[in-house]
Every structure is written in C-alpha cells, then in structure tokens.
Design a protein around this motif. Structure first.
Motif, mmCIF file in Angstrom:
data_model
loop_
_atom_site.group_PDB
_atom_site.id
_atom_site.type_symbol
_atom_site.label_atom_id
_atom_site.label_comp_id
_atom_site.label_asym_id
_atom_site.label_seq_id
_atom_site.Cartn_x
_atom_site.Cartn_y
_atom_site.Cartn_z
ATOM 1 N N VAL A 39 -1.987 -37.330 -29.718
ATOM 2 C CA VAL A 39 -1.227 -37.940 -28.626
ATOM 3 C C VAL A 39 -0.002 -38.687 -29.149
ATOM 4 O O VAL A 39 1.076 -38.602 -28.559
ATOM 5 N N GLU A 40 -0.136 -39.393 -30.267
ATOM 6 C CA GLU A 40 0.950 -40.222 -30.785
ATOM 7 C C GLU A 40 2.176 -39.391 -31.154
ATOM 8 O O GLU A 40 3.307 -39.865 -31.077
ATOM 9 N N LYS A 41 1.962 -38.151 -31.592
ATOM 10 C CA LYS A 41 3.063 -37.298 -32.051
ATOM 11 C C LYS A 41 3.383 -36.156 -31.090
ATOM 12 O O LYS A 41 4.233 -35.322 -31.394
ATOM 13 N N ASP A 42 2.717 -36.084 -29.947
ATOM 14 C CA ASP A 42 2.897 -35.002 -28.966
ATOM 15 C C ASP A 42 2.675 -33.631 -29.602
ATOM 16 O O ASP A 42 3.427 -32.688 -29.381
ATOM 17 N N ARG A 43 1.630 -33.517 -30.412
ATOM 18 C CA ARG A 43 1.348 -32.279 -31.117
ATOM 19 C C ARG A 43 -0.119 -31.904 -30.948
ATOM 20 O O ARG A 43 -0.930 -32.721 -30.511
ATOM 21 N N ALA A 44 -0.450 -30.655 -31.282
ATOM 22 C CA ALA A 44 -1.832 -30.186 -31.185
ATOM 23 C C ALA A 44 -2.138 -29.276 -32.372
ATOM 24 O O ALA A 44 -1.256 -28.595 -32.886
ATOM 25 N N ARG A 45 -3.404 -29.262 -32.793
ATOM 26 C CA ARG A 45 -3.874 -28.338 -33.826
ATOM 27 C C ARG A 45 -4.575 -27.189 -33.105
ATOM 28 O O ARG A 45 -5.473 -27.415 -32.296
ATOM 29 N N VAL A 46 -4.155 -25.974 -33.440
ATOM 30 C CA VAL A 46 -4.700 -24.786 -32.797
ATOM 31 C C VAL A 46 -5.334 -23.906 -33.866
ATOM 32 O O VAL A 46 -4.737 -23.690 -34.923
ATOM 33 N N GLU A 47 -6.547 -23.408 -33.588
ATOM 34 C CA GLU A 47 -7.286 -22.579 -34.533
ATOM 35 C C GLU A 47 -6.479 -21.358 -34.950
ATOM 36 O O GLU A 47 -6.048 -20.581 -34.116
#
Length: 120
Positions: A39-47
């Motif tokens: 949330v803090e960086k507006d990013r997501a980890r995707v498999e």
C-alpha cells in the motif's frame, strides 16, 4: 506534544488473491495471482511476474551462497483484474450488494467480483 497524522487507507482495484494481467512494462501480457499489495508504494507482487535475482550471502548452513529468483513488484496502474465470469481483463467499480456492503464489480459484465481473501 504533536499529534500523529494518519492517512486514510487506500482503496485499490486490486486485492491479494485476484487474478490479474499486466498491461504495461517489461512483463506486459503475463497473467498471475496477486500475492501481496504494498500500500505504501502503490505496488503489488504477482506470482511469476517481474522476476528478479537476489544474491544470498554465504552462511554456515550455505557456505557457497546462492542466487534466488523471486517476484519483484509491479505498479498498481500496470495491472488489470480478470473477470472471473468471462476470463477477460476488465475495469472495476464499486456498488452496494444485496447485503448493503460496497463490493467491486466488473464494468464489462456488471457482475460482482468476489473478494479473494474472504470466504463467501
């Protein structure tokens, strides 16, 4: 004494557990499941998307050291939710469901998108 300022919690169109497609960047076109939203960086980890190589230091249990492949993060704006009904990427919106709660829905089909992390 200074008060702590708490920022409002972000509302993203992506949640952990969603199946998404990457619509921009080096991994464009790849599909995967969201493992984590940062949330803090507006990013997501995707498999399986944006793979990076980390160098691990030698330790007593691993005297050689090693190279570990892991998922990097992708900006939220480069991800699009896949509609569970059709299997195609879709924009999302929010509207009130039968229980009176706000829930995400597919703007293509109008169907509600189930929350992946909650049991329905």
């Amino acid at each position: 004494m200074e008060k702590k300022v708490t920022l409002p919690k972000h509302k993203f169109h992506i949640q952990a557990g969603d199946t998404v497609v990457v619509i921009g960047g080096n991994s464009k076109g790849l599909r995967g499941v969201v493992k984590e939203v940062i949330v803090e960086k507006d990013r997501a980890r995707v498999e399986g998307v944006a793979m990076i190589t980390k160098h691990m230091k030698p330790t007593a249990s691993n005297p050689q050291g090693s190279l570990v492949k892991t998922e990097g993060s992708v900006h939220i704006s480069n991800l699009m939710v896949i509609d569970p009904a059709t299997g195609e990427p879709t924009r999302t919106g929010r509207k009130v469901n039968e229980k009176g709660k706000l829930q995400r829905f597919s703007k293509k089909t109008g169907n509600f998108i189930p929350d992946a992390y909650r049991k329905q």
